[in-house]
Design a protein around this motif. Structure first.
Motif, short mmCIF file in Angstrom:
data_model
loop_
_atom_site.label_atom_id
_atom_site.label_comp_id
_atom_site.label_asym_id
_atom_site.label_seq_id
_atom_site.Cartn_x
_atom_site.Cartn_y
_atom_site.Cartn_z
N THR A 37 14.64 10.00 -1.41
CA THR A 37 14.81 9.65 0.00
C THR A 37 14.78 8.14 0.11
O THR A 37 13.95 7.49 -0.53
N TYR A 38 15.68 7.58 0.89
CA TYR A 38 15.69 6.14 1.12
C TYR A 38 15.02 5.82 2.44
O TYR A 38 15.31 6.46 3.45
N VAL A 39 14.13 4.83 2.44
CA VAL A 39 13.52 4.32 3.66
C VAL A 39 14.11 2.93 3.87
O VAL A 39 13.64 1.95 3.31
N TYR A 40 15.19 2.89 4.63
CA TYR A 40 15.95 1.65 4.79
C TYR A 40 15.13 0.56 5.45
O TYR A 40 15.26 -0.62 5.10
N ALA A 41 14.28 0.89 6.40
CA ALA A 41 13.49 -0.12 7.12
C ALA A 41 12.55 -0.86 6.17
O ALA A 41 12.26 -2.04 6.38
N ASP A 42 12.08 -0.20 5.11
CA ASP A 42 11.15 -0.80 4.16
C ASP A 42 11.82 -1.19 2.84
O ASP A 42 11.13 -1.61 1.91
N SER A 43 13.13 -1.00 2.73
CA SER A 43 13.86 -1.24 1.48
C SER A 43 13.17 -0.53 0.32
O SER A 43 12.86 -1.12 -0.72
N THR A 44 12.93 0.76 0.51
CA THR A 44 12.19 1.55 -0.46
C THR A 44 12.94 2.84 -0.77
O THR A 44 13.48 3.48 0.14
N ALA A 45 12.96 3.21 -2.04
CA ALA A 45 13.48 4.50 -2.47
C ALA A 45 12.27 5.33 -2.90
O ALA A 45 11.49 4.89 -3.75
N VAL A 46 12.11 6.51 -2.31
CA VAL A 46 10.96 7.37 -2.63
C VAL A 46 11.46 8.57 -3.41
O VAL A 46 12.32 9.32 -2.94
#
Length: 144
Positions: A37-46
């Motif tokens: 899952t990508y969290v675009y607001a945090d520039s994070t891939a989980v």
């Protein structure tokens, strides 16, 4: 009427549907073991355990692709523990199932003065019960 080339055949047989979720990567047919899952607001891939349901904005990955996963420059990859072993019911799961069966088998009197007729019955009967909806109960965490 049949064409000169023969009957039309689909590239993917429509009567064969696999119950196993497959890797989202193109041309990979291995079973999925993790969900990205990508969290675009945090520039994070989980990257975590395989989600219960296939979501439209998540990607299911096989073990090989989940191990080789990299993120774009400036992004962080968060890897949650992925259990690749077969899941077995725990003692808590079996106890909860047994309690649910006992509760469902119990006769319920729904008269105006009957126990269980009021909305706060669950809280009076069980101090751990926070709320109730039909046959489902919300329980307070043992820590609180």
């Amino acid at each position: 009427m049949e064409s000169l080339r023969g009957p039309f055949k689909s590239a993917v047989p429509s009567n064969v549907v696999s119950p196993v979720r497959r890797c989202s990567r193109t041309a990979c047919g291995r079973p999925a073991v993790a969900t990205l899952t990508y969290v675009y607001a945090d520039s994070t891939a989980v990257l975590g355990p395989l989600a219960t349901y296939a979501e439209p904005h998540c990607y299911d990955l096989c073990s090989e692709h989940s191990e080789r996963l990299t993120a774009p420059r400036g992004w962080e990859v968060v890897r949650l523990a992925v259990d690749t072993g077969p899941t077995r019911p725990s003692g808590d799961d079996l106890e909860a199932l047994a309690n649910a069966v006992r509760e469902a088998a119990r006769p319920h009197d729904r008269g105006p003065g009957a126990p269980g007729a009021g909305p706060t019955h669950g809280r009076e009967a069980d101090p751990m019960e926070v709320a109730r909806r039909a046959h489902l109960r919300v329980l307070r965490s043992p820590d609180s």
